[in-house]
Motif scaffolding. Structure first.
Motif, PDB file in Angstrom:
ATOM      1  N   LYS A 257      11.527 -40.920  -8.928  1.00  0.00           N
ATOM      2  CA  LYS A 257       9.641 -41.372  -9.519  1.00  0.00           C
ATOM      3  C   LYS A 257       8.876 -41.140  -8.855  1.00  0.00           C
ATOM      4  CE  LYS A 257      11.023 -44.483 -13.457  1.00  0.00           C
ATOM      5  NZ  LYS A 257      10.673 -45.514 -14.016  1.00  0.00           N
ATOM      6  N   GLU A 278       1.953 -41.606  -8.062  1.00  0.00           N
ATOM      7  CA  GLU A 278       2.407 -42.996  -9.232  1.00  0.00           C
ATOM      8  C   GLU A 278       3.037 -42.840  -9.693  1.00  0.00           C
ATOM      9  OE1 GLU A 278       3.190 -45.237  -6.766  1.00  0.00           O
ATOM     10  OE2 GLU A 278       2.136 -44.578  -4.343  1.00  0.00           O
ATOM     11  N   TRP A 279       3.790 -42.349 -10.415  1.00  0.00           N
ATOM     12  CA  TRP A 279       4.265 -41.948 -11.945  1.00  0.00           C
ATOM     13  C   TRP A 279       4.620 -43.616 -13.036  1.00  0.00           C
ATOM     14  CZ3 TRP A 279       4.079 -38.731 -15.473  1.00  0.00           C
ATOM     15  CH2 TRP A 279       5.040 -38.824 -16.886  1.00  0.00           C
ATOM     16  N   ASN A 280       4.491 -44.538 -12.074  1.00  0.00           N
ATOM     17  CA  ASN A 280       4.719 -45.526 -13.409  1.00  0.00           C
ATOM     18  C   ASN A 280       3.257 -45.963 -12.850  1.00  0.00           C
ATOM     19  OD1 ASN A 280       7.725 -46.288 -12.723  1.00  0.00           O
ATOM     20  ND2 ASN A 280       7.511 -47.229 -10.853  1.00  0.00           N
ATOM     21  N   ALA A 281       2.165 -46.163 -12.414  1.00  0.00           N
ATOM     22  CA  ALA A 281       1.033 -46.059 -12.703  1.00  0.00           C
ATOM     23  C   ALA A 281       0.049 -45.729 -13.788  1.00  0.00           C
ATOM     24  CB  ALA A 281      -0.245 -46.438 -11.206  1.00  0.00           C
ATOM     25  N   ALA A 283       2.081 -43.507 -16.110  1.00  0.00           N
ATOM     26  CA  ALA A 283       2.439 -44.006 -17.390  1.00  0.00           C
ATOM     27  C   ALA A 283       2.855 -45.496 -17.723  1.00  0.00           C
ATOM     28  CB  ALA A 283       4.430 -43.544 -17.011  1.00  0.00           C
ATOM     29  N   MET A 284       2.694 -46.696 -17.056  1.00  0.00           N
ATOM     30  CA  MET A 284       2.702 -47.649 -17.527  1.00  0.00           C
ATOM     31  C   MET A 284       1.464 -48.452 -17.315  1.00  0.00           C
ATOM     32  SD  MET A 284       6.249 -48.895 -15.202  1.00  0.00           S
ATOM     33  CE  MET A 284       6.655 -50.128 -15.648  1.00  0.00           C
ATOM     34  N   GLY A 285       0.886 -47.868 -16.313  1.00  0.00           N
ATOM     35  CA  GLY A 285      -0.513 -49.062 -16.598  1.00  0.00           C
ATOM     36  C   GLY A 285      -2.202 -47.728 -16.739  1.00  0.00           C
ATOM     37  N   ALA A 286      -1.533 -46.578 -17.187  1.00  0.00           N
ATOM     38  CA  ALA A 286      -2.964 -45.374 -17.648  1.00  0.00           C
ATOM     39  C   ALA A 286      -3.797 -45.987 -16.712  1.00  0.00           C
ATOM     40  CB  ALA A 286      -3.478 -46.094 -19.196  1.00  0.00           C
ATOM     41  N   GLN A 287      -3.016 -45.602 -15.741  1.00  0.00           N
ATOM     42  CA  GLN A 287      -4.408 -45.393 -14.406  1.00  0.00           C
ATOM     43  C   GLN A 287      -4.398 -44.163 -13.891  1.00  0.00           C
ATOM     44  OE1 GLN A 287      -2.849 -47.980 -10.250  1.00  0.00           O
ATOM     45  NE2 GLN A 287      -2.682 -49.328 -11.909  1.00  0.00           N
ATOM     46  N   ASN A 291      -3.327 -38.845 -11.839  1.00  0.00           N
ATOM     47  CA  ASN A 291      -3.387 -38.213 -12.358  1.00  0.00           C
ATOM     48  C   ASN A 291      -4.005 -37.406 -12.314  1.00  0.00           C
ATOM     49  OD1 ASN A 291      -1.425 -37.486 -14.864  1.00  0.00           O
ATOM     50  ND2 ASN A 291      -3.823 -38.331 -15.910  1.00  0.00           N
TER      51      ASN A 291
END
Length: 348
Positions: A257, A278-281, A283-287, A291
């Motif tokens: 990631k 920050e991929w988790n942010a 994909a998981m947090g819609a931050q 992006n």
């Protein structure tokens, strides 16, 4: 028989070093890239996207050209299958002359059973008008004749789809080639009209882009020692990091990631433009902070998974040794089997 302790220690040390350093991706990021920049230099993101610069045509874009006014350049000489609009005052009562008349293959216009035919091929419109007037004077007292060109069959249609060639030109067939690479739509329209003025009278065209093929970005996935993959994707001006990853069906099994965008910098600038993601942010947090909007020429780099890369490295390292040991074992097994067969024969 066990290998010497020195060789065993060397192999162990080699594996440990591979686990520590063999899977490390090169980090091109400069710590200064993490320092906040002025607002005008902030890269566009999902919720603050920007319009791309004005589009300039390049090979292999595909454009649509429509001719709004197709009038031959005077003096136009009539050809077979041209259509003339002929009007005459005070004709015979039962045989009016008011309509469209085609120039036949023989080069004549048939005005009707009572009037006969008039040869007009090779004439200008004014010359055809005089020829028709002389013919009608044979049977009419005072014919007032008007002649206009309704359709020119000799003009090749221009409307259609055109591919910009590698040399930056568009082939208009009979009308030659016009260079459009590097031009905007407005500039390309003016270039086509100026080119057609050599053949047509005050041409008017409409030009649009059908396929945006020249502006692209790249998604590069590290292969954990098995080779990197590169996917080239066309850009429409509305892609983000999430859109780009979805184009390759998500992260692969060998990917980590650790992702960043490498944005092309001017030549000889001595710097790299790196945007960490920050991929988790995303994909998981819609931050939306990382992006980022994808721009033409961007490289979205997806680093490999260190554990899988280490496993691959170790497999490549000990693979030849395993092959050699397996071959040695096979020879030894074959030798023992041969010896046992000879022993049994001797016993009997």
């Amino acid at each position: 028989m066990r290998p010497p302790k020195s060789k065993f220690f060397q192999w162990t040390l080699l594996v440990v070093l591979a686990m520590m350093f063999g899977c490390q991706a090169i980090d091109f990021r400069d710590p200064q890239t993490l320092v906040p920049v002025p607002p005008e230099l902030e890269p566009p993101r999902e919720m603050s996207m920007q319009s791309l610069p004005i589009y300039r045509l390049e090979p292999p874009d595909v454009i649509q050209i429509e001719v709004l006014k197709l009038v031959p350049l005077p003096p136009y000489r009539l050809e077979a299958y041209d259509v003339l609009q002929v009007n005459a005052l005070d004709p015979l009562i039962d045989q009016p002359i008011n309509g469209y008349y085609m120039v036949e293959a023989e080069g004549t216009v048939d005005l009707g059973a009572s009037y006969g035919t008039v040869r007009v091929v090779g004439m200008t419109v004014d010359e055809a008008k005089n020829a028709i007037s002389r013919k009608l004077y044979e049977m009419l007292a005072n014919p007032a004749v008007s002649v206009q060109l309704g359709r020119a069959s000799g003009l090749q249609p221009i409307t259609g789809q055109y591919l910009i060639a590698p040399d930056g030109t568009v082939n208009l067939r009979k009308y030659g080639q016009v260079h459009l690479a590097g031009k905007t739509l407005v500039e390309a329209k003016m270039a086509v009209e100026n080119h057609l003025k050599t053949f047509l009278d005050s041409p008017e065209v409409s030009l649009d882009i059908l396929a945006y093929n020249s502006k692209t970005y790249y998604v590069i996935t590290q292969g954990a020692g098995q080779g990197d993959s590169v996917v080239r994707l066309p850009i429409t001006g509305n892609e983000t990091v999430l859109d780009a990853v979805s184009q390759i069906n998500g992260l692969s099994q060998v990917s980590s990631k650790k992702i960043w965008i490498a944005r092309p910098a001017p030549a000889n600038s001595g710097c790299e433009q790196i945007l960490p993601i920050e991929w988790n942010a995303i994909a998981m947090g819609a931050q939306t902070a990382t992006n980022y909007q994808i721009l033409p020429g961007d490289r979205l780099f997806i680093a490999e998974d260190c554990a899988i890369a280490t496993t691959s490295f170790v497999g490549k390292l000990i693979g030849p040794l395993q092959g050699a040991l397996g071959f040695t074992s096979l020879i030894a097994s074959t030798t023992r089997s041969t010896q046992l067969i000879g022993y049994r024969r001797t016993t009997y």
